[in-house]
Design an enzyme around this catalytic site. Structure first.
Site, PDB file in Angstrom:
ATOM      1  N   PHE A  49      -3.874   5.457 -58.115  1.00 55.90           N
ATOM      2  CA  PHE A  49      -4.481   4.206 -58.588  1.00 55.90           C
ATOM      3  C   PHE A  49      -3.984   3.786 -59.961  1.00 55.90           C
ATOM      4  O   PHE A  49      -4.681   3.091 -60.702  1.00 55.90           O
ATOM      5  CB  PHE A  49      -6.014   4.306 -58.614  1.00 55.90           C
ATOM      6  CG  PHE A  49      -6.589   4.940 -57.387  1.00 55.90           C
ATOM      7  CD1 PHE A  49      -6.545   4.276 -56.176  1.00 55.90           C
ATOM      8  CD2 PHE A  49      -7.152   6.201 -57.424  1.00 55.90           C
ATOM      9  CE1 PHE A  49      -7.056   4.852 -55.026  1.00 55.90           C
ATOM     10  CE2 PHE A  49      -7.656   6.793 -56.277  1.00 55.90           C
ATOM     11  CZ  PHE A  49      -7.608   6.109 -55.081  1.00 55.90           C
ATOM     12  N   THR A 109      -1.245   4.397 -49.854  1.00 57.52           N
ATOM     13  CA  THR A 109      -1.387   2.990 -49.493  1.00 57.52           C
ATOM     14  C   THR A 109      -0.812   2.686 -48.120  1.00 57.52           C
ATOM     15  O   THR A 109      -1.171   1.697 -47.504  1.00 57.52           O
ATOM     16  CB  THR A 109      -0.650   2.124 -50.533  1.00 57.52           C
ATOM     17  OG1 THR A 109       0.640   2.719 -50.730  1.00 57.52           O
ATOM     18  CG2 THR A 109      -1.380   2.119 -51.853  1.00 57.52           C
ATOM     19  N   LEU A 145       1.608  -6.941 -43.342  1.00 53.13           N
ATOM     20  CA  LEU A 145       2.517  -6.118 -42.553  1.00 53.13           C
ATOM     21  C   LEU A 145       1.781  -5.265 -41.540  1.00 53.13           C
ATOM     22  O   LEU A 145       2.275  -5.003 -40.448  1.00 53.13           O
ATOM     23  CB  LEU A 145       3.310  -5.189 -43.485  1.00 53.13           C
ATOM     24  CG  LEU A 145       4.397  -5.880 -44.298  1.00 53.13           C
ATOM     25  CD1 LEU A 145       4.900  -4.957 -45.395  1.00 53.13           C
ATOM     26  CD2 LEU A 145       5.541  -6.306 -43.395  1.00 53.13           C
ATOM     27  N   ASN A 146       0.599  -4.804 -41.939  1.00 59.74           N
ATOM     28  CA  ASN A 146      -0.142  -3.893 -41.076  1.00 59.74           C
ATOM     29  C   ASN A 146      -1.620  -4.192 -41.295  1.00 59.74           C
ATOM     30  O   ASN A 146      -2.163  -3.934 -42.366  1.00 59.74           O
ATOM     31  CB  ASN A 146       0.189  -2.446 -41.461  1.00 59.74           C
ATOM     32  CG  ASN A 146      -0.463  -1.428 -40.544  1.00 59.74           C
ATOM     33  OD1 ASN A 146      -1.563  -1.640 -40.031  1.00 59.74           O
ATOM     34  ND2 ASN A 146       0.223  -0.322 -40.339  1.00 59.74           N
ATOM     35  N   LYS A 193       3.554 -10.460 -49.865  1.00 57.28           N
ATOM     36  CA  LYS A 193       3.078 -10.494 -51.252  1.00 57.28           C
ATOM     37  C   LYS A 193       2.494  -9.184 -51.772  1.00 57.28           C
ATOM     38  O   LYS A 193       2.410  -8.978 -52.977  1.00 57.28           O
ATOM     39  CB  LYS A 193       2.006 -11.575 -51.402  1.00 57.28           C
ATOM     40  CG  LYS A 193       2.558 -13.001 -51.374  1.00 57.28           C
ATOM     41  CD  LYS A 193       1.434 -13.979 -51.599  1.00 57.28           C
ATOM     42  CE  LYS A 193       1.942 -15.384 -51.866  1.00 57.28           C
ATOM     43  NZ  LYS A 193       0.805 -16.316 -52.039  1.00 57.28           N
ATOM     44  N   GLY A 221      -2.155  -4.139 -52.770  1.00 58.71           N
ATOM     45  CA  GLY A 221      -2.766  -2.985 -53.433  1.00 58.71           C
ATOM     46  C   GLY A 221      -3.903  -3.327 -54.368  1.00 58.71           C
ATOM     47  O   GLY A 221      -4.903  -2.619 -54.419  1.00 58.71           O
ATOM     48  N   GLU A 222      -3.775  -4.377 -55.127  1.00 60.71           N
ATOM     49  CA  GLU A 222      -4.766  -4.613 -56.177  1.00 60.71           C
ATOM     50  C   GLU A 222      -5.787  -5.696 -55.839  1.00 60.71           C
ATOM     51  O   GLU A 222      -6.925  -5.622 -56.287  1.00 60.71           O
ATOM     52  CB  GLU A 222      -4.087  -5.014 -57.508  1.00 60.71           C
ATOM     53  CG  GLU A 222      -2.631  -4.700 -57.626  1.00 60.71           C
ATOM     54  CD  GLU A 222      -2.341  -3.365 -58.287  1.00 60.71           C
ATOM     55  OE1 GLU A 222      -1.338  -2.761 -57.915  1.00 60.71           O
ATOM     56  OE2 GLU A 222      -3.093  -2.935 -59.151  1.00 60.71           O
TER      57      GLU A 222
END
Ligand SMILES: Cc1cc2nc3c(=O)[nH]c(=O)nc-3n(C[C@H](O)[C@H](O)[C@H](O)COP(=O)(O)OP(=O)(O)OC[C@H]3O[C@@H](n4cnc5c(N)ncnc54)[C@H](O)[C@@H]3O)c2cc1C
Ligand code: SF4
Lengths: 338, 734
Positions: B237, B464, B625-626, B696, B699-700
């Site tokens: 993180f 991730t 993507l997933n 794009k 993660g955040e």
């Protein structure tokens, strides 16, 4: 962590002998508290006496209709024991309000009674703490004391006892059976834990060579009108800011016997016979509950950050009594407050 | 053909992780492995005057105790200690370098023993004497000493004047405490001595090449001497972006003792690493009666250490979100005697947007406007700081879809107006925004004649899902079943990748995979064309697709040659291509992800107990993507947002400069009971400008906006505005 010797006690007499032979020795049961404290260098036993295999795991009915619970019964087993669920649901609820399923599986009844405070300074050996290191001072008095005691404090220590189980046991009038080199003795649970006074390093009245062997519950379990309400900073797996064990005998709306104990507010489970007496013979109303709460909280004092606990405790007492009176005890599975 | 991209493909490393086959840095074995235990300073500032290790050395099984007085050489220039993500300004921590103590918890010695327990025990035998110096660790009492740092956002117009004349004004301080990452995996390094001076270093990190370069420069080693591997990371993180001190200490000990050494930090010791710095955020908004903005100012004052200036973009997010002719931003730092903060999920935005979005809610109340309506009236189609349009911005759609799913139209705007039995009900919302970054990444693909491909890259998968998306993109681009793709990551000898962070890895790695796969496709097409009687003979080699093991003419699907035939005919066992993907620089557009978060809280009014019963997070982040790993990312962010709102706080006793809740019993994060319904909506956001695949990154964005949405819901439920996080029940009872 310090190096230590390890002995497994073969029977109770062996455990008592081992304990007497080494003043630095400590008993270990589930280890969920002691090992943490050893990792922090707070406890530095020279020897661990493992009592976890002693035959102290029974839950038996006593002659007078009560229950005798072996000191090594795991917290989970006790909470889900059919006799406890049926006859002492307040105790089951209090146990399930504590820790996590994994910890409760390991934790023993005796260890739970003996668990030490969660005061952060007690855990941090670089800071002054009278409980850990007598005479060094109390860092909490003017430090981080948001979750410290509001009742029965002294200028030496304002730590709380963190046990949930003990709060229910105090309300239920449990007894503690103790073995020692010269035989056995029994004391009331309410006399088992101490107030800090000027000896905060002593949590309990258990003597150095003594072992808890059982808890005894009196016959009356308040199975109909009870509640254990625990208020904490997240909905599970946190120590109490305030907890309440409430139990009533109700005849219609009239209160017969009443029991009330607070957790998270003092160095021991906090009971007041005066508060309970004030409920006896009264109608089960919020007003009367409020009066009892005031009596229970008489003399409460706050330090810099824990003032909120006084009002919170009062509200929690009233709510727990309401839950008890309406036979809708707080569920420990569903976190919505009933 | 997209058989995998865009689907809910399960993690390709899932089985290895849940069966324990996946190995983490502290789990690698080595011959005659030694174990190091870190001794830490117990004062906040000063000097070590005496460090006595004699008693520790007497403990049986102890091999050595390394200290600043007893260690191999370490680099003595700051430049050598600056890793890829070190703050520009400052002098990075040098573990065991000299006798200076810069913060409480600083490593001052490493006890090395034959086993960990012995090392830990002997550590209690190290005696330290200090000369203490006056110190300060409290941001609030030192607030007056704040120093300004450069910010990219220039002021526009005259915000002060606009505020002064505003019809409706809101101004307040929001205080967000220091928070720690608490990844499940402990920080650990196993430095394996290879006999001839070289080391293979298994490290918990978000960037193996960053660690590798750093170690080489700190220990004056040649690139071939040190290899860094980090196949799996149990959460980081942001805490694993910079090389942490355990990797320096393990390497130091291995070089000193010419043996393999493992150093694992304890949970408590991890509180001496980086953290999300406490901030005091002052936001002022000036509005016209119609609910449009005339002025925005945002000033953040954040903690940093005395030895490095760490700062992130807390302010300025309003430039992306809300139209206002006048704006002014300032970021300030206060130097304290603490360790240097570091990135933590959505650094800057998690905190800065929290303050901004609470302030917007307060403005909506003052204007008597629905909070969503206020945001729509202020909606900005351009990033105002640069005056740029967006590559895509489906935030309006996020508001609409989120509100619809949540049932926002049934909200009674008055606070304290909604109830469920004894509980007050509150509905709140907030906007989220993050950057869509992309970085150069190289990927190597080896296609073998049996129809398998190995894809390798130095990038990390910090949990991730990088392994999975890399496999998905490769499978689609090569026309192979995903089972035929094996992915190797996080080895410093593999093709170049930056640290995994900032949400840039999905777009960056996917395009690198695509690029390498296209080179393979090109080569296959050329070879296919050259085969005698090839049906693809007069085809443009760029105009083919790889599908189901075939090279297919895009215009005439019937014309196809099998890959196996081509490779057999060309006598090739394998085709190997490595491609560094660089994104074309495009300064004509702003790139961001967006979200709209809706929260429901139920609060027991008498007791102040808060339950977050529902969260809807509608996210626009380009191509997903997933959907499975993507949804997990957002859910994780939401859970963390619940923690920011209600639980998380690193508590320090400023008399000692010590963190007093350095463990996860007392540092609260949400537990299952605190987490109820989480609904993740991905809003369609086609974007052919940002990059070829329209990616794009996710993660955040999942955390941004969540704390504010909850705080705003708490206000709606109770009428109480809590501006000091976390919102604990005592604050509601006050
Ligand atoms: C993260 C965490 C959260 C927790 N949350 C809660 C909570 O919410 N509520 C709560 O009530 N508790 C909580 N606990 C504490 C837990 O209930 C205690 O750790 C547990 O009950 C101790 O039992 P044990 O058998 O493991 O004791 P041990 O750790 O084995 O022993 C503890 C002490 O008791 C002594 N002892 C053990 N048995 C005997 C005996 N028969 N006679 C005399 N002395 C004895 C030992 O010498 C030692 O000093 C939590 C613990 C942890 C780690
Ligand atoms: S409250 Fe008690 S346990 Fe805590 S620091 Fe003071 S003396 Fe120690």
């Amino acid at each position: 962590m310090n190096n230590f010797r390890y002995s497994r006690a073969s029977d109770l007499a062996d455990a008592i002998r081992l304990l007497a032979a080494d003043p630095g020795a400590k008993l270990i049961a589930g280890g969920t508290n002691l090992i943490d404290l050893m990792k922090e260098n707070v406890e530095r036993p020279s020897r661990l006496i493992d009592i976890s295999r002693l035959p102290l795991r029974d839950v038996e009915e006593t002659a007078d209709g009560g229950l005798r619970i072996g000191a090594l019964v795991p917290n989970s087993d006790l909470a889900y024991h059919p006799l406890i669920e049926q006859r002492y649901p307040l105790l089951a609820s209090a146990i399930l309000a504590g820790a996590s399923a994994q910890l409760r599986n390991m934790a023993s009844v005796g260890g739970n009674l003996m668990q030490r405070t969660r005061c952060p300074y007690f855990y941090d050996t670089t800071t002054p703490c009278n409980k850990r290191s007598p005479g060094s001072g109390c860092s909490a008095l003017d430090g981080l004391n948001r979750n410290h005691a509001i009742l029965g404090t002294s200028n030496s220590c304002i730590a709380t006892n963190p046990s949930d189980m003990s709060v229910a046991l105090a309300a239920l009038g449990a007894l503690v059976h103790i073995a020692r080199p010269s035989g056995q003795r029994t004391i009331a649970l309410t006399d088992f834990h101490r107030l800090p006074e000027d000896k905060p390093h002593l949590d309990t009245n258990l003597g150095s060579g003594e072992i808890i062997i059982a808890i005894e519950l009196p016959p009356h379990g308040f199975a109909r009108n009870y509640s254990y309400l625990k208020i904490r900073d997240r909905l599970s797996y946190a120590f109490a800011l305030v907890s309440v064990a409430a139990a009533l005998d109700l005849e219609g709306n009239a209160i017969g016997e009443a029991r009330l104990a607070l957790g998270g507010v003092a160095h021991k489970p906090w009971r007041s016979l005066e508060a309970e007496a004030a409920l006896r013979g009264q109608a089960a109303t919020p007003d009367h509950f409020g009066r009892a709460a005031d009596l229970l909280l008489q003399g409460a004092t706050a330090r810099s950050h824990n003032g909120f606990k006084i009002d919170l405790a009062r509200r929690a007492v009233v709510r727990a009594l309401m839950q008890a009176a309406s036979a809708t005890p707080q569920s420990q599975a569903h976190k919505k407050i009933a | 053909m997209n058989a995998y991209v865009g689907t809910s493909t399960s993690r390709v490393d899932g089985r290895a992780k849940v069966t324990g086959a996946a190995k983490y840095a502290g789990e690698f074995a080595a011959d005659r492995l030694l174990h190091g235990f870190v001794v830490e300073a117990s004062i906040a500032r000063g000097r070590i005057v005496r460090l006595d290790t004699s008693e520790a050395l007497k403990v049986k099984g102890v091999v050595d105790v390394l200290t600043h007085e007893h260690r191999p050489p370490l680099a003595d220039k700051d430049e050598a200690w600056k890793d890829e993500v070190a703050p520009e300004k400052g002098s990075p921590l040098r573990p065991l370098y000299d006798n200076r103590i810069k913060f409480n918890g600083q490593p001052i010695a490493l006890v090395v023993a034959e086993d960990w327990e012995t090392a830990k025990f002997a550590a209690t035998r190290v005696r330290v004497e200090y000369e203490q110096e006056a110190f300060a660790t409290d941001l609030e009492s030192e607030r007056g000493k704040a120093k300004k740092v450069d910010q990219p956002h220039k002021p526009r117009g005259d915000a002060a004047a606009a505020l002064a004349r505003a019809a409706v004004r809101h101004e307040a301080d929001y205080v967000i405490p220091t928070e720690h990452h608490n990844p499940m995996e402990l920080f650990a390094t196993t430095a394996v001595w290879n006999g001839s001076g070289g080391l293979t270093v298994y490290d918990k990190t978000q960037g193996v090449q960053n660690v590798q370069k750093f170690l080489c420069s700190v220990f004056a080693k040649k690139p071939d001497d040190i290899r860094v591997i980090s196949p799996y990371v149990g959460g980081a993180f942001g805490s694993g972006l910079r090389p942490q001190h355990q990797v320096v200490l393990a390497t130091l000990a291995a070089l000193a003792l010419k043996r393999s050494v493992r150093v694992v930090l304890t949970r408590q010791q991890m509180y001496g690493l980086g953290y999300r710095p406490m901030t005091i955020e002052r936001v002022a908004l000036g509005a016209r009666p119609d609910g449009t903005l005339d002025a925005i100012t945002h000033e953040a004052i954040a903690v940093t250490s005395r030895y490095e200036d760490f700062s992130r973009n807390d302010t300025g997010w309003a430039e992306q979100l809300y139209k206002s002719p006048n704006s002014k931003f300032a970021h300030k730092l206060v130097d304290l005697d603490v360790s240097t903060p570091c990135d933590m999920r959505a650094p800057g935005a998690a905190t800065g947007v929290c303050a901004l979005e609470c302030a917007m809610d307060e403005l909506a109340v003052a204007l008597q406007l629905d909070p969503v309506e206020l945001r729509l009236r202020c909606y900005s189609d351009r990033d105002q700081s640069e005056g740029l349009p967006y590559t895509s911005k489906q935030l309006r759609e996020c508001y609409a879809r989120g509100a619809e799913a949540f049932g926002w139209s049934r909200r009674n705007p008055a606070s304290r107006s909604m109830r469920d039995g004894k509980e007050l009900v509150g509905w709140g919302m907030a906007t989220g925004v993050w950057e869509a970054l992309q970085m150069p990444v190289a990927v190597r693909i080896v296609l073998t004649a049996n129809g398998h491909a190995e894809v390798s890259c130095a990038a990390s998968d910090i949990g991730t899902g990088t392994y999975t998306i890399v496999a998905q993109v490769a499978a689609d681009a090569l026309g192979l079943p995903i089972e035929n793709i094996s992915v190797r990551l996080a080895d410093s000898t593999l093709p170049q990748a930056p640290v995994e962070g900032g949400s840039w890895m999905a777009a960056s790695s996917a395009h690198a995979v695509l690029g390498a796969a296209e080179e393979i496709r090109w080569e296959l097409a050329c070879l296919a064309k050259a085969m005698p009687g090839s049906p693809l003979a007069d085809l443009d080699a760029a105009n083919v697709t790889l599908t189901d093991g075939m090279i297919v003419n895009n215009d005439r699907r019937g014309a196809a040659v099998s890959i196996a035939d081509v490779m057999r005919h060309s006598k090739l066992e394998r085709i190997e291509k490595e491609k560094l993907n660089q994104f074309a620089e495009d300064k004509s557009h702003a790139r961001n992800t967006h979200s709209a978060v809706f929260a429901e809280v139920k609060i027991d009014e008498e007791l102040g107990i808060i339950r977050v019963t529902r969260i809807v997070n509608a996210v626009a982040a380009g191509r997903i993507l997933n959907t499975k790993t993507g949804r997990s990312q957002i859910m994780g962010g939401v859970v963390w947002g619940i923690g920011m709102a209600l639980h998380e706080e690193t508590v320090m006793d400023h008399r000692f400069g010590r963190i007093m809740n350095a463990n996860i019993a007392e540092y609260h994060i949400p537990v299952n009971a605190d987490v109820h319904d989480i609904d993740v909506i991905f809003v369609d956001e086609p974007d052919d400008r940002i990059n070829r695949m329209g990616i794009k990154g996710l993660g955040e964005i999942g955390i941004v906006g969540v704390p504010a949405a909850i705080a705003n819901a708490v206000y709606h439920a109770t009428g109480k505005r809590i501006r000091r996080f976390p919102i604990t029940l005592d604050k509601l009872l006050e």
